[in-house]
Design a protein around this motif. Structure first.
Motif, PDB file in Angstrom:
ATOM      1  N   GLU A 261       0.811  -1.212   0.000  1.00 31.91           N
ATOM      2  CA  GLU A 261       0.000   0.000   0.000  1.00 31.91           C
ATOM      3  C   GLU A 261       0.850   1.269   0.000  1.00 31.91           C
ATOM      4  O   GLU A 261       0.537   2.238  -0.691  1.00 31.91           O
ATOM      5  CB  GLU A 261      -0.916   0.007   1.230  1.00 31.91           C
ATOM      6  CG  GLU A 261      -2.376  -0.210   0.873  1.00 31.91           C
ATOM      7  CD  GLU A 261      -3.218  -0.326   2.131  1.00 31.91           C
ATOM      8  OE1 GLU A 261      -3.327   0.685   2.848  1.00 31.91           O
ATOM      9  OE2 GLU A 261      -3.737  -1.435   2.391  1.00 31.91           O
ATOM     10  N   ASP A 262       1.958   1.235   0.749  1.00 37.51           N
ATOM     11  CA  ASP A 262       2.810   2.418   0.842  1.00 37.51           C
ATOM     12  C   ASP A 262       3.421   2.762  -0.508  1.00 37.51           C
ATOM     13  O   ASP A 262       3.487   3.924  -0.911  1.00 37.51           O
ATOM     14  CB  ASP A 262       3.932   2.186   1.872  1.00 37.51           C
ATOM     15  CG  ASP A 262       3.342   2.079   3.270  1.00 37.51           C
ATOM     16  OD1 ASP A 262       2.176   2.503   3.438  1.00 37.51           O
ATOM     17  OD2 ASP A 262       4.030   1.556   4.165  1.00 37.51           O
ATOM     18  N   THR A 263       3.871   1.714  -1.184  1.00 34.98           N
ATOM     19  CA  THR A 263       4.473   1.954  -2.506  1.00 34.98           C
ATOM     20  C   THR A 263       3.447   2.550  -3.449  1.00 34.98           C
ATOM     21  O   THR A 263       3.738   3.487  -4.209  1.00 34.98           O
ATOM     22  CB  THR A 263       5.004   0.627  -3.078  1.00 34.98           C
ATOM     23  OG1 THR A 263       5.657  -0.097  -2.049  1.00 34.98           O
ATOM     24  CG2 THR A 263       5.932   0.876  -4.236  1.00 34.98           C
ATOM     25  N   VAL A 264       2.242   1.994  -3.424  1.00 35.29           N
ATOM     26  CA  VAL A 264       1.179   2.503  -4.296  1.00 35.29           C
ATOM     27  C   VAL A 264       0.935   3.978  -4.005  1.00 35.29           C
ATOM     28  O   VAL A 264       0.863   4.811  -4.909  1.00 35.29           O
ATOM     29  CB  VAL A 264      -0.115   1.677  -4.120  1.00 35.29           C
ATOM     30  CG1 VAL A 264      -1.270   2.340  -4.850  1.00 35.29           C
ATOM     31  CG2 VAL A 264       0.086   0.254  -4.598  1.00 35.29           C
ATOM     32  N   GLU A 265       0.850   4.277  -2.744  1.00 39.78           N
ATOM     33  CA  GLU A 265       0.598   5.661  -2.322  1.00 39.78           C
ATOM     34  C   GLU A 265       1.729   6.579  -2.790  1.00 39.78           C
ATOM     35  O   GLU A 265       1.484   7.663  -3.347  1.00 39.78           O
ATOM     36  CB  GLU A 265       0.456   5.709  -0.794  1.00 39.78           C
ATOM     37  CG  GLU A 265       0.139   7.075  -0.218  1.00 39.78           C
ATOM     38  CD  GLU A 265      -1.175   7.651  -0.735  1.00 39.78           C
ATOM     39  OE1 GLU A 265      -2.076   6.848  -1.067  1.00 39.78           O
ATOM     40  OE2 GLU A 265      -1.286   8.886  -0.833  1.00 39.78           O
ATOM     41  N   ALA A 266       2.970   6.110  -2.623  1.00 36.07           N
ATOM     42  CA  ALA A 266       4.117   6.917  -3.023  1.00 36.07           C
ATOM     43  C   ALA A 266       4.116   7.152  -4.519  1.00 36.07           C
ATOM     44  O   ALA A 266       4.346   8.273  -5.001  1.00 36.07           O
ATOM     45  CB  ALA A 266       5.413   6.207  -2.596  1.00 36.07           C
ATOM     46  N   LEU A 267       3.829   6.083  -5.281  1.00 35.39           N
ATOM     47  CA  LEU A 267       3.783   6.207  -6.739  1.00 35.39           C
ATOM     48  C   LEU A 267       2.709   7.195  -7.164  1.00 35.39           C
ATOM     49  O   LEU A 267       2.928   8.050  -8.024  1.00 35.39           O
ATOM     50  CB  LEU A 267       3.492   4.841  -7.372  1.00 35.39           C
ATOM     51  CG  LEU A 267       4.697   3.924  -7.598  1.00 35.39           C
ATOM     52  CD1 LEU A 267       4.232   2.556  -8.050  1.00 35.39           C
ATOM     53  CD2 LEU A 267       5.647   4.539  -8.611  1.00 35.39           C
ATOM     54  N   ALA A 268       1.559   7.072  -6.513  1.00 34.39           N
ATOM     55  CA  ALA A 268       0.441   7.938  -6.879  1.00 34.39           C
ATOM     56  C   ALA A 268       0.817   9.396  -6.632  1.00 34.39           C
ATOM     57  O   ALA A 268       0.596  10.263  -7.481  1.00 34.39           O
ATOM     58  CB  ALA A 268      -0.794   7.560  -6.090  1.00 34.39           C
ATOM     59  N   ARG A 269       1.426   9.665  -5.498  1.00 31.49           N
ATOM     60  CA  ARG A 269       1.817  11.045  -5.188  1.00 31.49           C
ATOM     61  C   ARG A 269       2.841  11.573  -6.187  1.00 31.49           C
ATOM     62  O   ARG A 269       2.778  12.711  -6.639  1.00 31.49           O
ATOM     63  CB  ARG A 269       2.397  11.135  -3.783  1.00 31.49           C
ATOM     64  CG  ARG A 269       1.312  11.174  -2.737  1.00 31.49           C
ATOM     65  CD  ARG A 269       1.906  10.951  -1.353  1.00 31.49           C
ATOM     66  NE  ARG A 269       0.839  10.930  -0.359  1.00 31.49           N
ATOM     67  CZ  ARG A 269       0.467  12.001   0.336  1.00 31.49           C
ATOM     68  NH1 ARG A 269       1.087  13.137   0.170  1.00 31.49           N
ATOM     69  NH2 ARG A 269      -0.510  11.916   1.208  1.00 31.49           N
ATOM     70  N   TYR A 270       3.782  10.683  -6.512  1.00 30.81           N
ATOM     71  CA  TYR A 270       4.818  11.071  -7.466  1.00 30.81           C
ATOM     72  C   TYR A 270       4.172  11.412  -8.823  1.00 30.81           C
ATOM     73  O   TYR A 270       4.485  12.427  -9.447  1.00 30.81           O
ATOM     74  CB  TYR A 270       5.811   9.923  -7.608  1.00 30.81           C
ATOM     75  CG  TYR A 270       6.850  10.146  -8.677  1.00 30.81           C
ATOM     76  CD1 TYR A 270       7.838  11.122  -8.523  1.00 30.81           C
ATOM     77  CD2 TYR A 270       6.853   9.379  -9.833  1.00 30.81           C
ATOM     78  CE1 TYR A 270       8.783  11.317  -9.503  1.00 30.81           C
ATOM     79  CE2 TYR A 270       7.793   9.573 -10.819  1.00 30.81           C
ATOM     80  CZ  TYR A 270       8.769  10.544 -10.652  1.00 30.81           C
ATOM     81  OH  TYR A 270       9.709  10.744 -11.632  1.00 30.81           O
ATOM     82  N   LEU A 271       3.229  10.557  -9.254  1.00 29.24           N
ATOM     83  CA  LEU A 271       2.597  10.787 -10.560  1.00 29.24           C
ATOM     84  C   LEU A 271       1.707  12.029 -10.531  1.00 29.24           C
ATOM     85  O   LEU A 271       1.529  12.708 -11.534  1.00 29.24           O
ATOM     86  CB  LEU A 271       1.773   9.567 -10.978  1.00 29.24           C
ATOM     87  CG  LEU A 271       2.623   8.341 -11.349  1.00 29.24           C
ATOM     88  CD1 LEU A 271       1.744   7.122 -11.550  1.00 29.24           C
ATOM     89  CD2 LEU A 271       3.451   8.610 -12.601  1.00 29.24           C
ATOM     90  N   GLU A 272       1.154  12.299  -9.357  1.00 31.22           N
ATOM     91  CA  GLU A 272       0.351  13.513  -9.236  1.00 31.22           C
ATOM     92  C   GLU A 272       1.229  14.755  -9.166  1.00 31.22           C
ATOM     93  O   GLU A 272       0.744  15.875  -9.264  1.00 31.22           O
ATOM     94  CB  GLU A 272      -0.528  13.436  -7.975  1.00 31.22           C
ATOM     95  CG  GLU A 272      -1.733  12.524  -8.158  1.00 31.22           C
ATOM     96  CD  GLU A 272      -2.354  12.111  -6.827  1.00 31.22           C
ATOM     97  OE1 GLU A 272      -1.719  12.339  -5.774  1.00 31.22           O
ATOM     98  OE2 GLU A 272      -3.456  11.546  -6.850  1.00 31.22           O
ATOM     99  N   GLY A 273       2.527  14.523  -8.984  1.00 30.42           N
ATOM    100  CA  GLY A 273       3.471  15.624  -9.009  1.00 30.42           C
ATOM    101  C   GLY A 273       3.472  16.444  -7.745  1.00 30.42           C
ATOM    102  O   GLY A 273       3.834  17.609  -7.754  1.00 30.42           O
ATOM    103  N   GLU A 274       3.033  15.837  -6.613  1.00 29.60           N
ATOM    104  CA  GLU A 274       3.001  16.603  -5.363  1.00 29.60           C
ATOM    105  C   GLU A 274       4.265  16.382  -4.545  1.00 29.60           C
ATOM    106  O   GLU A 274       4.776  15.289  -4.489  1.00 29.60           O
ATOM    107  CB  GLU A 274       1.779  16.166  -4.536  1.00 29.60           C
ATOM    108  CG  GLU A 274       0.493  16.640  -5.146  1.00 29.60           C
ATOM    109  CD  GLU A 274      -0.717  15.927  -4.522  1.00 29.60           C
ATOM    110  OE1 GLU A 274      -0.542  15.252  -3.505  1.00 29.60           O
ATOM    111  OE2 GLU A 274      -1.803  16.062  -5.097  1.00 29.60           O
TER     112      GLU A 274
END
Lengths: 836, 327, 122
Positions: free
Chosen positions: B314-327
């Motif tokens: 879950e943490d990796t998914v969250e990190a990836l999502a944030r990275y892709l969102e550019g935040e």
């Protein structure tokens, strides 16, 4: 001449001779009524299957984002729906219809080659079972019924799914080819006395042209399937663009078959309409020669439309316009037929019976399908509508309106004849309204579904694009239509099982089939009539009674022969007595050998496949061996003082026409392969190949010379035999040896002059062409030996020369293809200055 | 028999009125709500042909019904020859020839002749779209599943395929053109209205043919060229949290790029945050959906060519999502 | 001539017009494809280019053959086969004529767009 009138004893004997044995003997059936009914029944089963598949599709599309079917199931189901409806329902149904009715229309006791139609039936059944089996194994074809490459190639469809389609459908096509050859020969030769071409019922004309279209239309599909299967199995790159192939070649070949196919399905349906309208109008069809001309025109022009399935592939505009123009023009022959029907109704006194109701349904739906067809022929509109639900709606209007509705009308029309039961009508009317309303509720607004943006062949679609209620309505309509088909099925079953006995000729039709018993006797006609008009039952007093009571041709039986008349194709003047074969297992055995060939190829067991191919050839020769006569017979009385020769002793025997039709088919296959060769050369992106054929001039020249010498030897054998001189056997063995030399010549050109076929499409297609030549020379050699054996066994004489003459024709064809193919293969690189 | 006639006409009327009520479909995806030159011309032809078709349907059905259900018992109507000649030959010849002339002219006018103002190269993949623009210096700008066009300018779409045959289709702007391996097909578009439209694959191309859509945005000409400048050289490799960047480098970078000038095997993700959909139109691009897509895209779009990331925690998914969102 | 040969000739005669049409179709389509590859005229040249000339030539030649067939149809109507009734002969004669008219119309139909647009665009 009283002794030519048939007696009750003769009719009993005819029944015995033409009957199919009981029990397991049914597998030996060759009688055209039995085979025709089997075709129609199996086709009806497949129609039910295809319909159920359609219901699954409609259920899935009822609401957006539905999870009823996953994408894999949906792909298999829509592919199978199309494949089943086209190849396992529509084509076999018209085959069954024609096989059953043509002899009854033409005044014959059977078809020209009854064993061939039995063979066709087994091929159809086996091929259909392969496809059906794949569905239950979960490996049904899943790339759409037109199998576009490279999606259907090995890289993107690694499983067996595509192979099932290619092999199953090709197996079924064998039966279509058999049908085409059979019907060309039958309509031209196997009619009753006096039935000239101009007096032939239109049904005969429709089926003649349909059969010719099948003979010419199916080879491109078979070629395409063979090439793709070779590509998938052995990696020869015919369609692989990286290695000199072209995926568009597949599309050209497929639609070169695929568009005529639509008319192959429509023409027989129009044939039934052209038979029913006069009956229900109580007058002959208006504009007979207009309709004949329209049928011939449809036959030709439908071969000039195929690119209208390819308007978006990037072909230059003017080329599209040629096809667009032809696609619009083909509407003309159809409107001519429509207005001929209308004029007939206006001139006559229409009787409003149940079949007429279905004919009205046909008229309405088919006209709509035709008009949307004209719309699609317009290039810019096609750019929008192509591959959308508009096309789905259009093609269902054409096929259900132009085929299913007339066929149901025909079913009700002929049910009294087929079953001997009266049609009552109540439930049949209910069925009609359910079908008619259900159909339009499914497909009418589906045109709009396409225009508002829904592509075809999507297993799911998102909410909010305005497609929801359109799809839901279609699904509801689809289920109403299913209820209609269920009602129809119930009605037909009830009629057949419990209907009142029908009187003879209940609709008072004018054509010969209505003179038969209801249901017809196994031999059809107790005696063959002399007809003097197109509607003999209307014009010739008491003809039906004369036929039944044996006052006609061939009313007496003799020697245990099953006889029917053969006529001059144009004039209808009797020129021979055709001896028909009795029940035999050989068609089943030959088809079973082919099954071994196809099935083991499908499973990748190539050695077994080779054995199956050899066994098929042997079985075919054994089959051929059973024909002919082992001594010369004098001319025989045929009735009315007429004396006629038996067909094996006539120059123009039905077999001769069968051979010509077969070679027409084969020649189309060859020409299509040449088209593929030139097409790739001109159009494929990855050309030229690294190297061209390098055999020198001697080897190809010798091959050509051998083939020509073999032809001359066959010719000499025929000549010597006709003059009654000795030495025929020696000449035949020489021709076999020369043919064998030609085989070696082809093989050496492949092995010494060409790179591996897997390296480039050039090498692959050149190998294929030379292999085709070699195979033909091989068969010519086998025929040489076969004729030699026949000669020794006493089946050949100066009078009985059919075996020799047919072999000579084959050798002539072989020599022609070798000359053309070798010249092209060797000459083209030189001509273009790229040779080694 | 009049009852029969009524039974035919009633459903026809119902369906026809339903057609009229429905209008021309959803304006983002309907060929009948054109927002481009070619589409307008085709829509015009479509309406004319639909009207003609309905008219001919009515006439021919009426003729058929009259022939069968007429009152008089004797022969009626003109002589058969006249009927066949007029109805079967003359009328269709005139109508069809007129239609053909019209079609040839109109098709010819839509051809890509002469230099376009903008050229976009499109490569269709199983099951997504790669778009390539040229910036002012002739460099490439890559995007995926989002197509931006200027209004009122001539645009050539050059379509190629990376695998099987696909078909490029934006119903609101114009017709479709197939993407065929080994070929580059060209089609001309000229949007006449700004707005957001839906494009999609029209040729069956395998498992996820149904989920191969793309977003089309037609901008005012100036905005378009501004956007092109903004996209040129856009590099988001270093924006976003470090954990996300590391996860991206570990799991995604083999196929996906975060810079618009890089062309990798999978869809370019530099502008993922700006796109309205995920997975070529599979789901809308919301924060929750993005996380669900990263973890479960094989459930959302079964069979797609991206390896299954079900094993990601879950943490990796969250990190990836944030990275892709550019935040 | 053998009976079979006679029959084939009669059937060919019945559909002769459409055989010519089919030939014209092949020449137009193939000639167009190869011509555009060989000469590749620019759309700006309009109709004044070798491809259009060639296609027009094909159309005219085929049209002349059809006209000749029409003249033959008029001057030397098909003869009855032995034992064939006059009705039947007349049917064949009429069908032959209708097929010829149909072929001429069909040829004009597919050929006139050649004169409408520049050939090798798009």
């Amino acid at each position: 001449m009283n002794d030519t009138v048939g007696t009750a004893e003769d009719r009993r004997e005819l029944t015995r001779l033409f009957s199919t044995p009981p029990g397991l003997g049914r597998l030996a059936a060759v009688n055209h009524s039995v085979i025709g009914l089997r075709f129609m029944l199996v086709a009806a089963m497949f129609f039910i299957l295809g319909g159920l598949l359609a219901m699954l599709l409609r259920a899935q599309l009822a609401i957006p984002g539905n999870e009823f079917l996953d994408n894999e199931a949906y792909s298999q189901i829509f592919t199978m729906h199309g494949t089943v409806m086209m190849f396992l329902f529509a084509i076999p149904l018209i085959e069954g219809l024609a096989l059953y009715f043509i002899p009854k229309y033409l005044g014959a006791r059977d078809l020209s080659f009854p064993r061939l139609s039995a063979f066709g039936f087994w091929c159809y059944l086996f091929g259909g079972l392969i496809l059906l089996g794949s569905m239950f194994a979960g490996v049904a074809p899943d790339t759409g019924w037109f199998m576009y490459t490279p999606l259907s190639g090995r890289e993107f469809t690694p499983g067996i799914n595509a192979d099932v389609w290619l092999i199953g459908v090709t197996f079924v096509e064998v039966s279509a080819i058999a049908f085409g050859i059979e019907l060309v020969a039958t309509v031209l030769k196997v009619r009753t006395a006096g039935m000239s071409l101009g007096r032939m019922p239109l049904f005969g004309w429709y089926i003649l042209i349909t059969a010719l279209m099948m003979v010419i239309g199916f080879p491109p599909l078979i070629l395409a399937s063979v090439l793709l299967e070779i590509e998938r199995a052995f990696g020869w790159p015919f369609f692989d663009v990286a290695l000199g192939g072209d995926p568009l070649l597949w599309q050209h070949l497929f639609w070169l078959f695929g568009h005529p196919e639509v008319y192959i399905i429509f023409l027989p349906a129009a044939a039934t309409v052209s038979m029913m309208i006069p009956t229900f109008s109580r007058r002959p069809l208006a504009g007979y020669h207009w309709v004949v001309g329209a049928i011939i025109a449809t036959g030709f022009i439908s071969f000039g439309l195929w690119v209208h399935h390819m308007f978006t592939v990037g072909i230059p505009h003017l080329a599209l316009v040629f096809f667009s123009a032809a696609s619009m023009f083909v509407a003309l022959p159809t409107t001519i037929q429509f207005f001929a029907w209308l004029a007939t109704l206006w001139q006559g006194r229409p009787v409003r019976r149940l079949p007429m109701l279905y004919l009205f349904g046909f008229l309405f739906i088919f006209v709509c399908g035709g008009l949307t067809g004209v719309m699609l022929a317009l290039v810019p509109f096609n750019w929008q509508a192509h591959d959308t639900h508009f096309v789905v709606a259009h093609l269902h209007y054409v096929l259900i309106g132009g085929f299913v509705f007339p066929v149901i009308a025909a079913l009700y029309y002929w049910l009294p004849l087929l079953s001997g039961r009266e049609v009552s009508g109540r439930l049949g009317q209910w069925a009609f309204w359910l079908l008619f309303i259900g159909f339009n509720l499914t497909f009418l607004h589906m045109h709009l579904t396409g225009l508002v943006g829904m592509p075809r062949r999507v297993y799911t679609y998102p909410e909010g694009l305005g497609w929801e209620w359109l799809n839901l309505l279609s699904t509801i309509g689809g289920f109403i239509m299913t209820a209609g088909f269920a009602a129809l099925l119930l009605d037909v079953l009830a009629t057949v099982r419990t209907g009142a006995r029908s009187k003879r000729n209940p609709w008072q039709g004018g054509t010969l089939e209505w003179s038969l018993d209801h249901p017809p006797a196994v031999y059809n006609f107790a005696s063959l009539p002399e007809v003097t008009s197109r509607e003999p039952l209307w014009e010739q007093q008491d003809l039906a009674i004369d036929i039944r009571e044996g006052r006609g041709y061939l009313a007496r039986t003799r020697n245990g022969w099953q006889e029917t008349l053969g006529v001059q194709a144009i004039s209808g003047r009797p020129d021979q007595i055709i001896l028909l074969p009795g029940p035999t297992y050989i068609p089943l055995i030959t088809a079973s050998c082919l099954l071994v060939f196809f099935l083991s190829f499908l499973l990748g067991i190539y050695w077994l496949s080779a054995i199956g191919a050899a066994a098929s050839l042997l079985a075919a020769l054994r089959w051929a061996w059973a024909g002919g006569l082992d001594r010369d017979w004098p001319d025989q009385y045929a009735g009315s003082g007429l004396k006629l020769p038996l067909h094996p002793q006539v120059i123009e025997a039905p077999g001769w026409w069968g051979m010509l039709a077969g070679l027409l088919c084969n020649g189309t296959f060859f020409i299509t392969a040449l088209f593929g060769y030139l097409y790739l050369w001109a159009v494929a992106p990855e050309w030229p190949p690294e190297s061209f054929i390098a055999t020198g001039i001697l080897l190809p020249a010798l091959t050509v010379v051998m083939a020509l010498l073999a032809l001359m030897a066959f010719h000499q054998a025929v000549r010597v035999n006709r003059l009654g001189q000795g030495g025929v056997g020696t000449v035949l063995l020489a021709s076999a040896a020369l043919s064998a030399a030609a085989v070696v010549g082809c093989a050496l050109q492949i092995s010494t002059g060409l790179p591996e076929p897997t390296t480039h499409a050039y090498a692959a297609l050149t190998t294929f062409l030379l292999g085709y030549c070699g195979l033909h020379a091989l068969i010519a050699g086998v025929l040489g030996v076969y004729c030699w054996l026949r000669l020794r066994a006493g089946y050949v004489s100066a009078l009985r020369s059919l075996d020799l003459r047919l072999s000579r024709v084959w050798a002539g064809y072989t020599a022609a293809v070798i000359v053309i193919a070798v010249t092209l293969i060797q000459g083209l690189p030189l001509l273009l200055g790229v040779g080694s | 028999m009049a009852g029969h006639v009524r039974k035919v006409i009633t459903p026809a009327v119902v369906v026809t009125s339903a057609l009229l009520v429905s209008g021309c479909g959803d304006p983002t995806v309907s060929a009948l709500a054109p927002a481009g030159e070619a589409a307008s011309e085709i829509a015009r032809i479509t309406w004319i042909m639909i009207a003609a078709t309905l008219f001919l349907m009515v006439v021919m059905s009426a003729l058929g019904l009259h022939a069968v259900y007429r009152k008089s018992d004797g022969p009626v109507g003109p002589s058969p020859l006249a009927v066949i000649l007029a109805g079967g030959v003359i009328v269709p010849t005139v109508v069809l020839l007129a239609l053909l002339v019209f079609g040839v002219r109109s098709g010819d006018a839509m051809l890509p002749v002469g230099e376009p103002a903008v050229e976009v190269r499109v490569t269709a993949h199983q099951w997504w779209w790669r778009f390539e623009y040229r910036d002012a210096d002739g460099g490439s700008i890559f995007t995926a599943n989002e197509l931006h066009l200027p209004v009122g300018e001539t645009i050539d779409i050059v379509v190629e395929s990376a695998d099987v045959i696909h078909s490029f289709w934006v119903p609101a702007l114009g017709g479709k053109i197939d993407a065929i391996p080994g070929r580059a097909n060209r089609m001309r578009l000229r949007p006449t209205e700004t707005g957001q439209f839906r494009g999609q694959c029209a040729e069956f191309c395998g498992a996820q043919h149904a989920r191969m859509a793309f977003d089309v945005q037609v901008h005012p000409s100036d905005d378009f060229h501004d956007l092109l400048r903004a996209m040129s050289g856009l590099d988001r490799r270093d924006t976003g949290p470090a954990a996300g960047r590391e996860a991206f480098e570990q799991h995604c970078m083999e196929c996906h790029s975060r810079a618009t000038d890089h062309d990798f095997e999978g869809p370019n993700l530099a502008r993922l945050a700006e796109r309205p959909w995920l997975g070529a139109g599979t789901i809308s691009n919301t924060p929750e959906n993005l996380r669900e897509w990263i973890a479960g895209h094989q459930t959302l779009k079964p069979g797609n060519r991206m390896p299954d990331h079900g094993a990601l925690n879950e943490d990796t998914v969250e990190a990836l999502a944030r990275y892709l969102e550019g935040e | 001539m053998t009976p079979a040969g006679w029959t084939i000739r009669a059937l060919l005669r019945l559909s002769a017009g459409l055989v010519v049409w089919a030939s014209a179709f092949v020449f137009l389509y193939a000639g167009f494809s190869l011509g555009c590859q060989a000469w590749a005229p620019s759309p700006d040249e309009g109709l004044n280019n070798p491809v259009t000339f060639m296609l027009a030539g094909f159309a005219v030649v085929h049209l002349s053959v059809l006209a000749l067939l029409g003249w033959l149809w008029w001057r030397r109507p098909v003869a009855a086969d032995r034992g064939e009734s006059e009705t039947s002969r007349r049917v064949r004669h009429r069908v032959e004529g209708l097929v010829l008219v149909c072929s001429i119309l069909a040829l004009v139909w597919i050929a006139f767009p050649v004169f409408m647009v520049a050939p090798c665009a798009g």
